[in-house]
Enzyme design. Structure first.
Site, PDB file in Angstrom:
ATOM      1  N   SER A 210       2.125   0.858  -6.306  1.00 49.56           N
ATOM      2  CA  SER A 210       3.573   1.028  -6.178  1.00 49.56           C
ATOM      3  C   SER A 210       4.262  -0.321  -6.413  1.00 49.56           C
ATOM      4  CB  SER A 210       3.884   1.607  -4.794  1.00 49.56           C
ATOM      5  OG  SER A 210       5.171   2.145  -4.762  1.00 49.56           O
ATOM      6  N   ASP A 440       2.270  12.408  -8.813  1.00 50.75           N
ATOM      7  CA  ASP A 440       2.997  11.394  -8.027  1.00 50.75           C
ATOM      8  C   ASP A 440       4.399  11.920  -7.724  1.00 50.75           C
ATOM      9  OD1 ASP A 440       4.494   9.055  -7.218  1.00 50.75           O
ATOM     10  OD2 ASP A 440       2.922   7.825  -8.112  1.00 50.75           O
ATOM     11  N   HIS A 479       1.581   9.992  -4.816  1.00 58.05           N
ATOM     12  CA  HIS A 479       1.869   8.570  -4.936  1.00 58.05           C
ATOM     13  C   HIS A 479       0.824   7.722  -4.199  1.00 58.05           C
ATOM     14  CE1 HIS A 479       4.189   5.071  -5.806  1.00 58.05           C
ATOM     15  NE2 HIS A 479       4.381   4.782  -4.541  1.00 58.05           N
TER      16      HIS A 479
END
Ligand SMILES: *[C@@H]1O[C@H](CO)[C@@H](O)[C@H](O)[C@H]1NC(C)=O
Ligand SMILES: *[C@@H]1O[C@H](CO)[C@@H](O)[C@H](O)[C@H]1NC(C)=O
Ligand SMILES: *[C@@H]1O[C@H](CO)[C@@H](O)[C@H](O)[C@H]1NC(C)=O
Ligand SMILES: *[C@@H]1O[C@H](CO)[C@@H](O)[C@H](O)[C@H]1NC(C)=O
Length: 563
Positions: A210, A440, A479
């Site tokens: 991320s 995601d 994610h």
């Protein structure tokens, strides 16, 4: 790279344990010298030996208790110096933490690693570095970039540092968060490592997901000599674009005047999985062939009238045509005025309730309002508009297009890590592994596919970027494999990069497994893009060895599904 050898020659407190490859004197944990970092002044260096230390689990950032840690824990603070505008100094205080496996325990692997942050945090030491230093032999470092965290260390709250007291953007800290702190970490971390062991790290790695993935791309693009191998998970690379696109589901709800609850969004996802699960030849709760799913799935065929019992409170909802229309619109993504794509939408099979988040108006009402994803909300109000009370409830398509234009115009050069020219990184011998969950729910997997294509284009059609950059897409994974859904994420992408860097063994497949919490347990392999893993039709479908990496077009299932 600079060596501490010359710098410290005079003041070094040498110890009696130089090794054969010793380049510089080694120092005790408690008397480490100040490293040299151009453009900064080192304020302090403090080292403490931690013996049999424990870092307790803090899910989802750290899912296990890390016990039996024996490290020299070093904290370095520094402030940047502006030599061009000597009258105004940045006045930032950056804290870097470096955990070094104790010399006396001889457990250092001669490797250094920088560990990335999440959301608005550039790093979350010591939580994130503990696993690397405790049991994998890394000298491991992370930085706070000088950012003040929100209350209780809330990494989703940038309000303490986003703006200066008079309301202007804190450019110094934005630059720290965006790029500068990654390089500081590399220089300071490696210097401290060398000073402690008396020899430099043989290899330097980066791992993050991320925001941490974005930092991985930043270092490959801007500081190509800093790390030999980089694992960038679900990188937030096209920041100024995708963060704005995260608001699209809120716009869809505003324009329909309807705010579904989590149960309805989960039902939409459940319907997609019901229709598409088997298209890849295996029924495992995962959309394994997204391309086939996109061809066959039509929400208006299966959603309207469907009755679903909500897990949370046992109530029944009947799904509507309107919900089907909204979902379709969310998947298509935001558009320019003339109707071409502005950015991507969520993929089929990704959970919808984060970006299409809603909350009850108050405890005694069933009326709901939109609840934008916090990173998109805060980027918009603090940076893009500098209006902390920005009203999202009236945001429409035209308003979003305006925000897109501002976000990109003002900040692309500062924070986007989308530079496709990785030739310097390639020449420096660097290896980059990007992986991305295909479901995601926060950062679109198409972002990583786009970046891979852009790097390929920049390298020229004749050269394959495979030599230094490989992408792995993980079907059914959310994610950073946080575990809200049940696909198989990479079990150890870093090990693959280490083999690539140190043994020149380029990864063609990554071992993957579901999390311990998943309903269906299975192992899989992730294939280097553009290949995809397909069931061989014979073996145990729950085992990775029953899958082969094949080209998308050779999947018979796709042809069948498209009819
Ligand atoms: C480490 O700590 C644990 C728990 O505090 C203790 O049981 C153990 O004996 C300690 N081990 C050493 C080697 O000191
Ligand atoms: C961590 O340790 C605590 C205290 O010993 C224990 O209660 C907890 O269950 C452990 N957590 C994990 C994830 O192992
Ligand atoms: C740093 O502090 C000095 C002295 O208080 C001040 O004059 C200067 O404006 C500050 N710099 C920034 C970027 O705020
Ligand atoms: C809750 O919200 C509703 C509007 O949906 C409003 O009519 C009601 O007065 C509110 N109740 C409280 C206690 O604020």
């Amino acid at each position: 790279m600079f060596s501490l050898f010359g710098l410290l020659g005079l003041t070094a407190i040498t110890t009696a344990t130089p090794t054969a490859q010793s380049h510089s004197p080694s120092h005790d944990c408690t008397s480490l010298p100040h490293p040299h970092l151009p453009g900064a002044e080192i304020l302090s260096v403090t080292g403490t030996e931690l013996i049999n230390f424990t870092v307790p689990a803090v899910p989802p950032l750290l899912n296990e208790n890390i016990t039996d840690i024996n490290v020299c824990a070093v904290t370095v603070t520094l402030t940047h110096i502006d030599t061009t505008h000597t009258d105004t100094q940045p006045n930032d205080t950056v804290t870097i933490q470096i955990w070094l496996p104790l010399k006396s325990h001889s457990q250092w692997s001669s490797r250094f690693i920088g560990v990335g942050g999440s959301a608005w945090a550039a790093g979350i030491p010591p939580l994130t570095i503990a696993p690397y230093a405790a049991h994998r032999g890394f000298a491991a470092a992370a930085t706070d970039a000088g950012l003040t965290p929100g209350p209780d260390g809330d990494i989703l709250d940038p309000s303490p540092w986003a703006l200066n007291s008079e309301g202007s953007i804190n450019e110094v800290l934005l630059e720290n968060f965006a790029s500068r702190s990654v390089h500081d970490l590399a220089v300071v971390g490696k210097a401290v490592t060398e000073a402690y062991y008396g020899r430099p790290a043989e290899y330097a790695y980066w791992e993050g997901c991320s925001t941490g993935g974005r930092q991985g791309l930043v270092t490959a693009q801007r500081y190509p000599g800093d790390f030999d191998g980089i694992v960038a998970g679900a990188p937030a690379g096209y920041w100024t674009w995708y963060v704005m696109a995260e608001l699209w589901p809120q716009v869809v709800m505003n324009e329909e005047g309807y705010y579904p609850n989590k149960c309805e969004w989960d039902a939409v996802r459940g319907d997609v999985v019901e229709v598409c699960d088997g298209l890849d030849g295996v029924v495992d709760g995962v959309v394994g062939d997204l391309g086939a799913c996109e061809k066959v799935y039509r929400p208006e065929r299966t959603l309207p009238g469907k009755r679903v019992v909500c897990e949370e409170d046992g109530t029944e909802v009947v799904l509507s045509e309107r919900l089907a229309r909204m979902a379709e619109s969310i998947w298509k993504g935001p558009k320019t005025e003339s109707g071409s794509p502005l950015w991507y939408g969520l993929t089929l099979g990704a959970p919808l309730d984060s970006l299409a988040g809603t909350v009850a108006v108050n405890e005694s009402s069933t009326d709901r309002i939109g609840a934008p994803f916090p990173v998109a909300r805060d980027w918009t109000r603090f940076w893009v508009t500098q209006n902390p009370s920005f009203d999202f409830s009236t945001l429409d398509s035209a308003g979003l297009r305006d925000l897109f234009a501002q976000s990109v115009a003002k900040f692309e050069a500062v924070i986007d890590s989308s530079e496709p020219d990785l030739s310097r990184f390639h020449q420096a011998g660097g290896k980059l592994l990007v992986w991305h969950g295909e479901a995601d729910h926060i950062i679109f997997p198409q972002d990583s596919i786009r970046y891979h294509q852009e790097v390929q284009k920049a390298a020229g059609s004749k050269k394959s970027v495979d030599e230094f950059f490989r992408l792995f897409v993980a079907p059914g994974v959310d994610h950073c494999a946080l575990g809200s859904i049940d696909g198989a994420g990479p079990t150890d992408a870093l090990a693959a990069v280490i083999d690539w860097v140190e043994k020149d063994k380029a990864p063609r497949e990554l071992p993957a497994a579901t999390l311990a919490t998943a309903k269906n347990q299975f192992t899989r392999k992730l294939c280097a893009y553009p290949l995809v893993a397909r069931y061989d039709g014979k073996g145990d479908p729950a085992k990775a060895e029953s899958y082969n990496c094949v080209a998308q077009s050779t999947c018979a299932q796709v042809e069948w599904a498209a009819e």
